[in-house]
Design an enzyme around this catalytic site. Structure first.
Site, PDB file in Angstrom:
ATOM      1  N   THR A 112      -1.062  15.906  10.977  1.00  0.00           N
ATOM      2  CA  THR A 112       0.113  16.468  10.307  1.00  0.00           C
ATOM      3  C   THR A 112       0.922  17.450  11.161  1.00  0.00           C
ATOM      4  OG1 THR A 112       0.753  17.875   8.431  1.00  0.00           O
ATOM      5  CG2 THR A 112      -1.423  18.236   9.306  1.00  0.00           C
ATOM      6  N   ASP A 113       2.197  17.550  10.832  1.00  0.00           N
ATOM      7  CA  ASP A 113       3.077  18.578  11.416  1.00  0.00           C
ATOM      8  C   ASP A 113       2.628  19.987  11.015  1.00  0.00           C
ATOM      9  OD1 ASP A 113       3.649  17.916   8.744  1.00  0.00           O
ATOM     10  OD2 ASP A 113       5.741  18.528   8.886  1.00  0.00           O
ATOM     11  N   TYR A 120      -4.612  23.736   4.434  1.00  0.00           N
ATOM     12  CA  TYR A 120      -4.479  22.302   4.727  1.00  0.00           C
ATOM     13  C   TYR A 120      -4.309  22.078   6.235  1.00  0.00           C
ATOM     14  CZ  TYR A 120      -1.913  17.858   5.196  1.00  0.00           C
ATOM     15  OH  TYR A 120      -1.471  16.613   5.609  1.00  0.00           O
ATOM     16  N   TRP A 154       6.353  14.869   6.388  1.00  0.00           N
ATOM     17  CA  TRP A 154       7.293  14.637   5.279  1.00  0.00           C
ATOM     18  C   TRP A 154       7.312  13.145   4.869  1.00  0.00           C
ATOM     19  CZ3 TRP A 154      12.301  18.006   5.168  1.00  0.00           C
ATOM     20  CH2 TRP A 154      12.002  19.327   5.495  1.00  0.00           C
ATOM     21  N   ASP A 178     -16.377   7.455   0.002  1.00  0.00           N
ATOM     22  CA  ASP A 178     -15.913   8.763  -0.481  1.00  0.00           C
ATOM     23  C   ASP A 178     -16.081   9.796   0.630  1.00  0.00           C
ATOM     24  OD1 ASP A 178     -15.395  11.142  -1.701  1.00  0.00           O
ATOM     25  OD2 ASP A 178     -16.837  10.900  -3.341  1.00  0.00           O
ATOM     26  N   LEU A 179     -14.958  10.258   1.158  1.00  0.00           N
ATOM     27  CA  LEU A 179     -15.018  11.178   2.300  1.00  0.00           C
ATOM     28  C   LEU A 179     -15.491  12.574   1.915  1.00  0.00           C
ATOM     29  CD1 LEU A 179     -11.782  10.237   4.301  1.00  0.00           C
ATOM     30  CD2 LEU A 179     -14.076   9.311   4.543  1.00  0.00           C
ATOM     31  N   GLY A 222      -3.455   5.246  -0.933  1.00  0.00           N
ATOM     32  CA  GLY A 222      -2.453   6.266  -0.626  1.00  0.00           C
ATOM     33  C   GLY A 222      -1.146   5.631  -0.156  1.00  0.00           C
ATOM     34  N   GLN A 223      -0.147   6.483   0.099  1.00  0.00           N
ATOM     35  CA  GLN A 223       1.168   5.970   0.534  1.00  0.00           C
ATOM     36  C   GLN A 223       1.042   5.112   1.800  1.00  0.00           C
ATOM     37  OE1 GLN A 223       4.772   8.456   0.223  1.00  0.00           O
ATOM     38  NE2 GLN A 223       3.382  10.168   0.532  1.00  0.00           N
TER      39      GLN A 223
HETATM   40  N1  LIG Z   1       2.277  12.971   2.580  1.00  0.00           N
HETATM   41  C1  LIG Z   1       2.826  13.705   3.543  1.00  0.00           C
HETATM   42  O1  LIG Z   1       3.943  14.234   3.398  1.00  0.00           O
HETATM   43  C2  LIG Z   1       2.113  13.886   4.853  1.00  0.00           C
HETATM   44  C3  LIG Z   1       2.672  14.767   5.802  1.00  0.00           C
HETATM   45  C4  LIG Z   1       2.009  14.925   7.028  1.00  0.00           C
HETATM   46  C5  LIG Z   1       0.844  14.222   7.292  1.00  0.00           C
HETATM   47  N2  LIG Z   1       0.333  13.397   6.341  1.00  0.00           N
HETATM   48  C6  LIG Z   1      -0.921  12.696   6.655  1.00  0.00           C
HETATM   49  O2  LIG Z   1      -0.671  11.314   6.600  1.00  0.00           O
HETATM   50  C7  LIG Z   1      -1.859  10.619   6.154  1.00  0.00           C
HETATM   51  C8  LIG Z   1      -1.485   9.683   5.027  1.00  0.00           C
HETATM   52  O3  LIG Z   1      -0.919  10.446   3.981  1.00  0.00           O
HETATM   53  P1  LIG Z   1      -0.384   9.801   2.635  1.00  0.00           P
HETATM   54  O4  LIG Z   1       0.922  10.427   2.345  1.00  0.00           O
HETATM   55  O5  LIG Z   1      -0.535   8.307   2.654  1.00  0.00           O
HETATM   56  O6  LIG Z   1      -1.452  10.419   1.638  1.00  0.00           O
HETATM   57  P2  LIG Z   1      -1.721  10.125   0.097  1.00  0.00           P
HETATM   58  O7  LIG Z   1      -0.700   9.232  -0.481  1.00  0.00           O
HETATM   59  O8  LIG Z   1      -1.985  11.449  -0.533  1.00  0.00           O
HETATM   60  O9  LIG Z   1      -3.080   9.318   0.184  1.00  0.00           O
HETATM   61  C9  LIG Z   1      -4.241   9.921   0.607  1.00  0.00           C
HETATM   62  C10 LIG Z   1      -5.383   9.026   0.182  1.00  0.00           C
HETATM   63  O10 LIG Z   1      -6.578   9.708   0.560  1.00  0.00           O
HETATM   64  C11 LIG Z   1      -7.494   9.413  -0.439  1.00  0.00           C
HETATM   65  N3  LIG Z   1      -8.559  10.398  -0.533  1.00  0.00           N
HETATM   66  C12 LIG Z   1      -8.465  11.713  -0.865  1.00  0.00           C
HETATM   67  N4  LIG Z   1      -9.692  12.243  -0.926  1.00  0.00           N
HETATM   68  C13 LIG Z   1     -10.556  11.245  -0.639  1.00  0.00           C
HETATM   69  C14 LIG Z   1     -11.965  11.155  -0.566  1.00  0.00           C
HETATM   70  N5  LIG Z   1     -12.730  12.210  -0.841  1.00  0.00           N
HETATM   71  N6  LIG Z   1     -12.523   9.985  -0.215  1.00  0.00           N
HETATM   72  C15 LIG Z   1     -11.761   8.906   0.035  1.00  0.00           C
HETATM   73  N7  LIG Z   1     -10.436   8.915  -0.041  1.00  0.00           N
HETATM   74  C16 LIG Z   1      -9.841  10.069  -0.383  1.00  0.00           C
HETATM   75  C17 LIG Z   1      -6.728   9.423  -1.751  1.00  0.00           C
HETATM   76  O11 LIG Z   1      -7.479   8.689  -2.672  1.00  0.00           O
HETATM   77  P3  LIG Z   1      -7.076   8.595  -4.241  1.00  0.00           P
HETATM   78  O12 LIG Z   1      -5.896   7.649  -4.260  1.00  0.00           O
HETATM   79  O13 LIG Z   1      -8.281   8.042  -4.855  1.00  0.00           O
HETATM   80  O14 LIG Z   1      -6.734   9.991  -4.644  1.00  0.00           O
HETATM   81  C18 LIG Z   1      -5.428   8.772  -1.336  1.00  0.00           C
HETATM   82  O15 LIG Z   1      -5.426   7.387  -1.597  1.00  0.00           O
HETATM   83  C19 LIG Z   1      -2.846  11.728   5.794  1.00  0.00           C
HETATM   84  O16 LIG Z   1      -3.715  11.928   6.880  1.00  0.00           O
HETATM   85  C20 LIG Z   1      -2.007  12.958   5.629  1.00  0.00           C
HETATM   86  O17 LIG Z   1      -2.718  14.140   5.923  1.00  0.00           O
HETATM   87  C21 LIG Z   1       0.948  13.204   5.137  1.00  0.00           C
END
Ligand SMILES: NC(=O)c1ccc[n+]([C@@H]2O[C@H](COP(=O)([O-])OP(=O)(O)OC[C@H]3O[C@@H](n4cnc5c(N)ncnc54)[C@H](OP(=O)(O)O)[C@@H]3O)[C@@H](O)[C@H]2O)c1
Length: 290
Positions: A103-104, A127, A153, A37-38, A10-11
């Site tokens: 998250t926010d 969510y 964000w 796998d979560l 992920g990011q």
């Molecule tokens: N993105 C935002 O704007 C945002 C905003 C607020 C909070 N957050 C929080 O910040 C954190 C990091 O977010 P991010 O932006 O890095 O998210 P992201 O890029 O969407 O990455 C999430 C990762 O979780 C993995 N994932 C999803 N389902 C899974 C499963 N069943 N088992 C194992 N892995 C799984 C995905 O795997 P795959 O690559 O295989 O799909 C992906 O690599 C998260 O907790 C998110 O809720 C994000």
């Protein structure tokens, strides 16, 4: 320290990997969906039955499809809540510390000022509800040694995010409509990754035991999606006009909070963190994209 980072693709997971060579006094294990796998309780148990003795578990993985979660509520609940509960149980049983990202969107967005950690959550979409349940489960299981970091964000060079979408649209179109009545705090995933690695090295974190706390982290400053888009086009020299529209004019399956800005005072004071403005970090991130 033995550090497990869950969600390596992920990011945030990929951003943490940018910096771990600077922290090579620690031993990092990184997992993606293939290893852990979560969505499956069995996969989580199997993983921790064969991989143990972690000092720190950092959970960057999440079911992040805010709109998709409205349709796939059970899967979102499994990944964002039940899996987090299990991670907290394993962390507890192994005496490991847990850093869990939230998250926010746990807030309803009715505040007029940036949200404090002490403000009452009241999520308005599936969510946000599942992420809040994940927070609550980890707080209940780990009264000590966990950190819940709410962020917002998130943008980066990696994966899909608002910045990447705007870069694509801005190079294809002359004008676009972007929502202007949702205000938030953009977060460069690299800044969040560095903050997490900084916290792991901080004395407050390395005490034998500390009370579990919630912290907010994003870049400094706030903006609307439409002003965020304008700044992206300005910095990327893209000649695309942004027309601000209201959320009503851009209906989505999940409702979003109108204000989800986060106060960073608690985390910056507690861990002596310096956080750049979102504009400065956007410029930095664009160097890796353009
Ligand atoms: N993105 C935002 O704007 C945002 C905003 C607020 C909070 N957050 C929080 O910040 C954190 C990091 O977010 P991010 O932006 O890095 O998210 P992201 O890029 O969407 O990455 C999430 C990762 O979780 C993995 N994932 C999803 N389902 C899974 C499963 N069943 N088992 C194992 N892995 C799984 C995905 O795997 P795959 O690559 O295989 O799909 C992906 O690599 C998260 O907790 C998110 O809720 C994000």
């Amino acid at each position: 320290m033995k550090i497990l980072v869950i969600g390596k693709n992920g990011q945030l997971g990929r951003s943490i990997q940018k910096f771990i060579s600077k922290f090579n006094h620690h031993e990092f294990t990184l997992t993606g969906r293939e290893e852990l796998d979560l969505s499956s309780s069995e996969s989580i148990s199997k993983y921790f039955n064969t991989n143990s003795n972690f000092d720190v578990i950092v959970n960057c993985a999440a079911f992040n499809g805010v709109d998709r979660a409205e349709e796939e509520a059970d899967l979102a609940d499994q990944v964002n809540h039940l899996a987090v509960k299990k991670l907290a149980e394993f962390a507890n049983s192994q005496n490991a510390k847990l850093i869990h990202i939230s998250t926010d969107y746990v807030f309803d967005g009715k505040n007029e000022s940036p949200y404090l950690e002490s403000d009452n959550p009241n999520p308005i979409n599936v969510y946000g509800k599942t992420k809040l349940l994940g927070e609550k489960a980890s707080l209940k299981i780990m009264s000590n040694n966990a950190i819940i970091m709410r962020t917002s964000w998130v943008f980066s060079e990696f994966g899909n995010n608002f910045l990447k979408t705007m870069m694509k649209l801005g190079s294809e179109k002359n004008d676009i409509n972007v929502v202007s009545d949702q205000i938030g705090s953009p977060t460069y995933a690299s800044d969040l990754a560095e903050a997490i690695l900084h916290i792991i090295s901080n004395n407050n974190f390395n005490k034998k035991s500390f009370p579990t706390e919630v912290f907010h982290f994003s870049n400094i400053g706030e903006t609307s999606w439409s002003d965020f888009a304008k700044e992206i086009f300005k910095l990327a020299n893209l000649n695309c006009k942004v027309t601000p529209i209201s959320s009503d004019q851009y209906p989505t399956p999940a409702i979003r909070p109108k204000n989800s800005t986060l106060s960073k005072d608690k985390i910056t004071n507690h861990f002596k963190l310096q956080v750049p403005s979102w504009q400065k970090s956007l410029k930095e991130c664009l160097k890796g994209i353009i």
